[in-house]
Design a protein around this motif. Structure first.
Motif, PDB file in Angstrom:
ATOM      1  N   ARG A 250       5.383 -10.247  -6.229  1.00 21.20           N
ATOM      2  CA  ARG A 250       5.798  -9.636  -4.966  1.00 21.20           C
ATOM      3  C   ARG A 250       4.571  -9.097  -4.253  1.00 21.20           C
ATOM      4  O   ARG A 250       3.561  -8.767  -4.879  1.00 21.20           O
ATOM      5  CB  ARG A 250       6.806  -8.511  -5.193  1.00 21.20           C
ATOM      6  CG  ARG A 250       6.189  -7.186  -5.627  1.00 21.20           C
ATOM      7  CD  ARG A 250       7.191  -6.051  -5.544  1.00 21.20           C
ATOM      8  NE  ARG A 250       6.555  -4.754  -5.733  1.00 21.20           N
ATOM      9  CZ  ARG A 250       7.214  -3.609  -5.828  1.00 21.20           C
ATOM     10  NH1 ARG A 250       8.534  -3.611  -5.765  1.00 21.20           N
ATOM     11  NH2 ARG A 250       6.572  -2.470  -5.984  1.00 21.20           N
ATOM     12  N   PHE A 251       4.675  -9.020  -2.929  1.00 19.00           N
ATOM     13  CA  PHE A 251       3.596  -8.475  -2.120  1.00 19.00           C
ATOM     14  C   PHE A 251       4.194  -7.462  -1.164  1.00 19.00           C
ATOM     15  O   PHE A 251       5.117  -7.781  -0.411  1.00 19.00           O
ATOM     16  CB  PHE A 251       2.873  -9.578  -1.343  1.00 19.00           C
ATOM     17  CG  PHE A 251       1.768  -9.059  -0.453  1.00 19.00           C
ATOM     18  CD1 PHE A 251       0.585  -8.601  -0.999  1.00 19.00           C
ATOM     19  CD2 PHE A 251       1.930  -9.023   0.924  1.00 19.00           C
ATOM     20  CE1 PHE A 251      -0.436  -8.118  -0.191  1.00 19.00           C
ATOM     21  CE2 PHE A 251       0.925  -8.532   1.740  1.00 19.00           C
ATOM     22  CZ  PHE A 251      -0.269  -8.083   1.179  1.00 19.00           C
ATOM     23  N   LEU A 252       3.676  -6.251  -1.180  1.00 16.50           N
ATOM     24  CA  LEU A 252       4.192  -5.178  -0.332  1.00 16.50           C
ATOM     25  C   LEU A 252       3.000  -4.430   0.261  1.00 16.50           C
ATOM     26  O   LEU A 252       2.394  -3.579  -0.390  1.00 16.50           O
ATOM     27  CB  LEU A 252       5.077  -4.225  -1.140  1.00 16.50           C
ATOM     28  CG  LEU A 252       5.730  -3.087  -0.371  1.00 16.50           C
ATOM     29  CD1 LEU A 252       6.651  -3.627   0.716  1.00 16.50           C
ATOM     30  CD2 LEU A 252       6.518  -2.178  -1.316  1.00 16.50           C
ATOM     31  N   ALA A 253       2.660  -4.766   1.499  1.00 15.02           N
ATOM     32  CA  ALA A 253       1.482  -4.185   2.127  1.00 15.02           C
ATOM     33  C   ALA A 253       1.749  -2.810   2.726  1.00 15.02           C
ATOM     34  O   ALA A 253       0.810  -2.031   2.936  1.00 15.02           O
ATOM     35  CB  ALA A 253       0.962  -5.117   3.222  1.00 15.02           C
ATOM     36  N   GLU A 254       3.015  -2.492   3.007  1.00 18.39           N
ATOM     37  CA  GLU A 254       3.317  -1.263   3.743  1.00 18.39           C
ATOM     38  C   GLU A 254       3.125  -0.001   2.903  1.00 18.39           C
ATOM     39  O   GLU A 254       2.956   1.075   3.453  1.00 18.39           O
ATOM     40  CB  GLU A 254       4.752  -1.315   4.271  1.00 18.39           C
ATOM     41  CG  GLU A 254       4.939  -2.352   5.382  1.00 18.39           C
ATOM     42  CD  GLU A 254       6.252  -2.167   6.113  1.00 18.39           C
ATOM     43  OE1 GLU A 254       7.181  -1.598   5.521  1.00 18.39           O
ATOM     44  OE2 GLU A 254       6.347  -2.586   7.277  1.00 18.39           O
ATOM     45  N   ILE A 255       3.203  -0.126   1.580  1.00 22.19           N
ATOM     46  CA  ILE A 255       3.037   1.043   0.713  1.00 22.19           C
ATOM     47  C   ILE A 255       1.786   0.820  -0.122  1.00 22.19           C
ATOM     48  O   ILE A 255       1.796   0.048  -1.092  1.00 22.19           O
ATOM     49  CB  ILE A 255       4.256   1.260  -0.197  1.00 22.19           C
ATOM     50  CG1 ILE A 255       5.539   1.289   0.637  1.00 22.19           C
ATOM     51  CG2 ILE A 255       4.118   2.557  -0.973  1.00 22.19           C
ATOM     52  CD1 ILE A 255       6.795   1.407  -0.201  1.00 22.19           C
ATOM     53  N   ALA A 256       0.712   1.494   0.263  1.00 21.37           N
ATOM     54  CA  ALA A 256      -0.583   1.227  -0.366  1.00 21.37           C
ATOM     55  C   ALA A 256      -0.587   1.518  -1.864  1.00 21.37           C
ATOM     56  O   ALA A 256      -1.257   0.833  -2.635  1.00 21.37           O
ATOM     57  CB  ALA A 256      -1.661   2.069   0.329  1.00 21.37           C
ATOM     58  N   ASP A 257       0.148   2.547  -2.289  1.00 15.78           N
ATOM     59  CA  ASP A 257       0.115   2.923  -3.696  1.00 15.78           C
ATOM     60  C   ASP A 257       1.286   2.363  -4.497  1.00 15.78           C
ATOM     61  O   ASP A 257       1.575   2.841  -5.599  1.00 15.78           O
ATOM     62  CB  ASP A 257       0.052   4.447  -3.866  1.00 15.78           C
ATOM     63  CG  ASP A 257       1.048   5.183  -2.968  1.00 15.78           C
ATOM     64  OD1 ASP A 257       1.680   4.534  -2.127  1.00 15.78           O
ATOM     65  OD2 ASP A 257       1.169   6.414  -3.114  1.00 15.78           O
ATOM     66  N   SER A 258       1.985   1.362  -3.961  1.00 17.75           N
ATOM     67  CA  SER A 258       3.013   0.672  -4.722  1.00 17.75           C
ATOM     68  C   SER A 258       2.439  -0.652  -5.192  1.00 17.75           C
ATOM     69  O   SER A 258       1.929  -1.433  -4.379  1.00 17.75           O
ATOM     70  CB  SER A 258       4.256   0.430  -3.862  1.00 17.75           C
ATOM     71  OG  SER A 258       5.280  -0.163  -4.641  1.00 17.75           O
ATOM     72  N   PRO A 259       2.464  -0.913  -6.488  1.00 17.98           N
ATOM     73  CA  PRO A 259       1.742  -2.086  -7.009  1.00 17.98           C
ATOM     74  C   PRO A 259       2.333  -3.410  -6.555  1.00 17.98           C
ATOM     75  O   PRO A 259       3.542  -3.608  -6.558  1.00 17.98           O
ATOM     76  CB  PRO A 259       1.886  -1.927  -8.530  1.00 17.98           C
ATOM     77  CG  PRO A 259       3.117  -1.094  -8.721  1.00 17.98           C
ATOM     78  CD  PRO A 259       3.150  -0.160  -7.558  1.00 17.98           C
ATOM     79  N   ASN A 260       1.426  -4.304  -6.132  1.00 21.50           N
ATOM     80  CA  ASN A 260       1.809  -5.686  -5.894  1.00 21.50           C
ATOM     81  C   ASN A 260       1.684  -6.457  -7.198  1.00 21.50           C
ATOM     82  O   ASN A 260       0.984  -6.038  -8.125  1.00 21.50           O
ATOM     83  CB  ASN A 260       0.905  -6.309  -4.823  1.00 21.50           C
ATOM     84  CG  ASN A 260       1.114  -5.681  -3.461  1.00 21.50           C
ATOM     85  OD1 ASN A 260       2.237  -5.422  -3.053  1.00 21.50           O
ATOM     86  ND2 ASN A 260       0.023  -5.411  -2.760  1.00 21.50           N
ATOM     87  N   VAL A 261       2.360  -7.587  -7.281  1.00 17.96           N
ATOM     88  CA  VAL A 261       2.346  -8.391  -8.496  1.00 17.96           C
ATOM     89  C   VAL A 261       2.008  -9.826  -8.133  1.00 17.96           C
ATOM     90  O   VAL A 261       2.691 -10.439  -7.305  1.00 17.96           O
ATOM     91  CB  VAL A 261       3.717  -8.350  -9.220  1.00 17.96           C
ATOM     92  CG1 VAL A 261       3.678  -9.207 -10.479  1.00 17.96           C
ATOM     93  CG2 VAL A 261       4.100  -6.916  -9.560  1.00 17.96           C
ATOM     94  N   ASP A 262       0.956 -10.332  -8.729  1.00 17.70           N
ATOM     95  CA  ASP A 262       0.600 -11.740  -8.563  1.00 17.70           C
ATOM     96  C   ASP A 262       1.469 -12.543  -9.522  1.00 17.70           C
ATOM     97  O   ASP A 262       1.371 -12.383 -10.739  1.00 17.70           O
ATOM     98  CB  ASP A 262      -0.881 -11.940  -8.879  1.00 17.70           C
ATOM     99  CG  ASP A 262      -1.357 -13.349  -8.572  1.00 17.70           C
ATOM    100  OD1 ASP A 262      -0.608 -14.091  -7.914  1.00 17.70           O
ATOM    101  OD2 ASP A 262      -2.469 -13.709  -9.011  1.00 17.70           O
ATOM    102  N   GLY A 263       2.338 -13.379  -8.994  1.00 14.76           N
ATOM    103  CA  GLY A 263       3.312 -14.079  -9.818  1.00 14.76           C
ATOM    104  C   GLY A 263       2.693 -15.007 -10.848  1.00 14.76           C
ATOM    105  O   GLY A 263       1.552 -15.459 -10.709  1.00 14.76           O
TER     106      GLY A 263
END
Length: 439
Positions: free
Chosen positions: A223-236
């Motif tokens: 998943r990619f979530l740019a709007e919340i800087a401190d919420s981790p993104n995950v490279d699938g």
């Protein structure tokens, strides 16, 4: 916490599939037409990887949620713009909040962590985030539980935040109207009032609820979530290709006529011969595009990345290993069995089974799309495209294996008797179930 993992054997599981589809429309463009690409100098039908990935993800999620398959009992994710509404429903059903207060509070809290919402003037989108957010299915319940536990402080904060937000939006709108009237595009807008920060404990609780945690499908598909800087993104951990026909293909514009039952009943009973002109013709007519052909598609599972994602989400090494093995098995099942749902009732597309599935392990991904750069010509080659494609794909893999020492022999599965006969002719032993495709 260290996320380093060790993995015996090959890092990548490569899957390749051939399937023959007749008169279907699994995916369409913005004009309702089939998608296509030009490859090898000819036009091919295309089924996008996005359509395939969603079908596979939903297939696995539904199985897990109904205690079926290797991932039964594991947490799965939901991708939606409706997390404020999901949280509000949990506040109502679990804690007895009023509808108005639950929606307003949930929306304000999610705005407070950085999510943007739709236009307040449009009721259809006012409570929807502008982006889809992929989070564990129980995230709404978790957020609701925290908001209820901190109800007094959170609702007080939310009321103040919402009032200042609305005031700032109104002030900005007035400034734009004034600038437009004065012919000044820059405007002379005052700085909006600074919005109060979300209490730290609530921010931490919401971010924890929305974090990937142990949702297996987030670890798989990312998943990619740019709007919340401190919420981790995950490279699938999964790579998926677009499917395309192994031969040149053109779509069919199918004319249809839908009957009006009442009109036909009146006509068949001949109640009044003077009305026969009104009873002539179909109730509705139109065209729908349909495609047919043998498709090649491909996907890869990065076993190392999957385990890394699960460890990063907080799983112990042993739990991550157990979950990864189950996830790999479910991934293969979804790749073979899942199908996009578009036009499923009018075309029975979801009943199709693969002509061939080829699986092998390697130290890097291998895409065999080049095996079909020269389009198959049934008339010139004197055999059905499906059988010809099977021969070409197997020959391609065998050829690559003679030049690479980092891939294994192929494991193959077929659901077609004619293809099974081809495998016997070539001396290729096939497995009898999806489970046999994993190492």
């Amino acid at each position: 916490m260290s996320t380093q993992v060790t993995l015996e054997g090959h890092q990548f599981l490569s899957l390749h599939l051939l399937e023959t589809l007749v008169a279907v429309l699994p995916v369409r463009d913005e004009n309702g037409a089939p998608k296509s690409i030009v490859y090898g100098g000819v036009e091919r039908h295309m089924i996008t990887s996005q359509a395939r990935r969603r079908a596979e993800r939903v297939y696995s999620r539904d199985r897990a949620n109904t205690a079926r398959g290797p991932l039964a009992g594991h947490t799965m994710g939901i991708r939606t713009r409706e997390w404020a509404l999901v949280t509000a429903r949990a506040l109502e059903s679990r804690h007895g909040w009023s509808r108005e207060q639950s929606v307003a509070t949930a929306r304000a809290v999610l705005q407070g962590i950085g999510l943007k919402f739709g236009d307040p003037a449009k009721q259809t989108v006012v409570n929807l985030t502008k982006v889809l957010l992929f989070a564990p299915a129980d995230a709404g319940d978790r957020i609701a539980d925290h908001l209820h536990a901190e109800r007094d402080s959170v609702t007080t904060w939310a009321e103040g935040y919402t009032a200042l937000s609305l005031a700032a939006a109104a002030k900005k709108s007035r400034g734009r109207r004034r600038s437009s009237a004065e012919g000044n595009s820059d405007g002379d807008e005052a700085e909006p009032a600074k919005l109060p920060a979300l209490p730290k404990a609530t921010r931490a609780a919401v971010l924890t609820a929305l974090a990937p945690r142990d949702a297996i499908d987030i670890a798989l598909y990312g998943r990619f979530l740019a709007e919340i800087a401190d919420s981790p993104n995950v490279d699938g951990a999964i790579q998926s290709s677009h499917a395309f026909t192994v031969h040149e293909a053109e779509h069919t514009d199918d004319f249809y006529a839908a009957a009006d039952d009442v009109k036909l009943n009146r006509k068949s009973n001949a109640l009044d011969f003077l009305d026969t002109a009104d009873d002539a013709g179909a109730g509705m007519t139109g065209y729908q595009s349909l495609i047919s052909g043998t498709f090649y598609r491909h996907a890869v599972l990065d076993r190392h990345k999957l385990r890394q994602n699960l460890r990063a989400a907080g799983m112990s090494e042993q739990d991550a290993e157990t979950a990864a093995v189950a996830a790999e098995s479910e991934f293969v099942s979804a790749f073979v069995n899942a199908f996009p749902q578009a036009k499923k009732n009018s075309t029975a597309s979801t009943g199709a089974l693969p002509a061939l599935v080829l699986a092998f392990d390697g130290d890097r991904p291998f895409n065999y799309a080049s095996a079909f750069q020269r389009p198959i010509d049934e008339a010139a080659e004197g055999a059905p495209a499906g059988e010809l494609a099977v021969r070409r794909l197997l020959a391609h893999h065998d050829f690559v294996r003679t030049r690479r020492d980092d891939i294994t022999a192929a494991r193959v599965l077929t659901y077609e008797p004619a293809v099974h006969a081809v495998l016997q002719e070539l001396g290729v032993k096939d497995v009898s179930s999806v489970e046999g495709l994993t190492a």
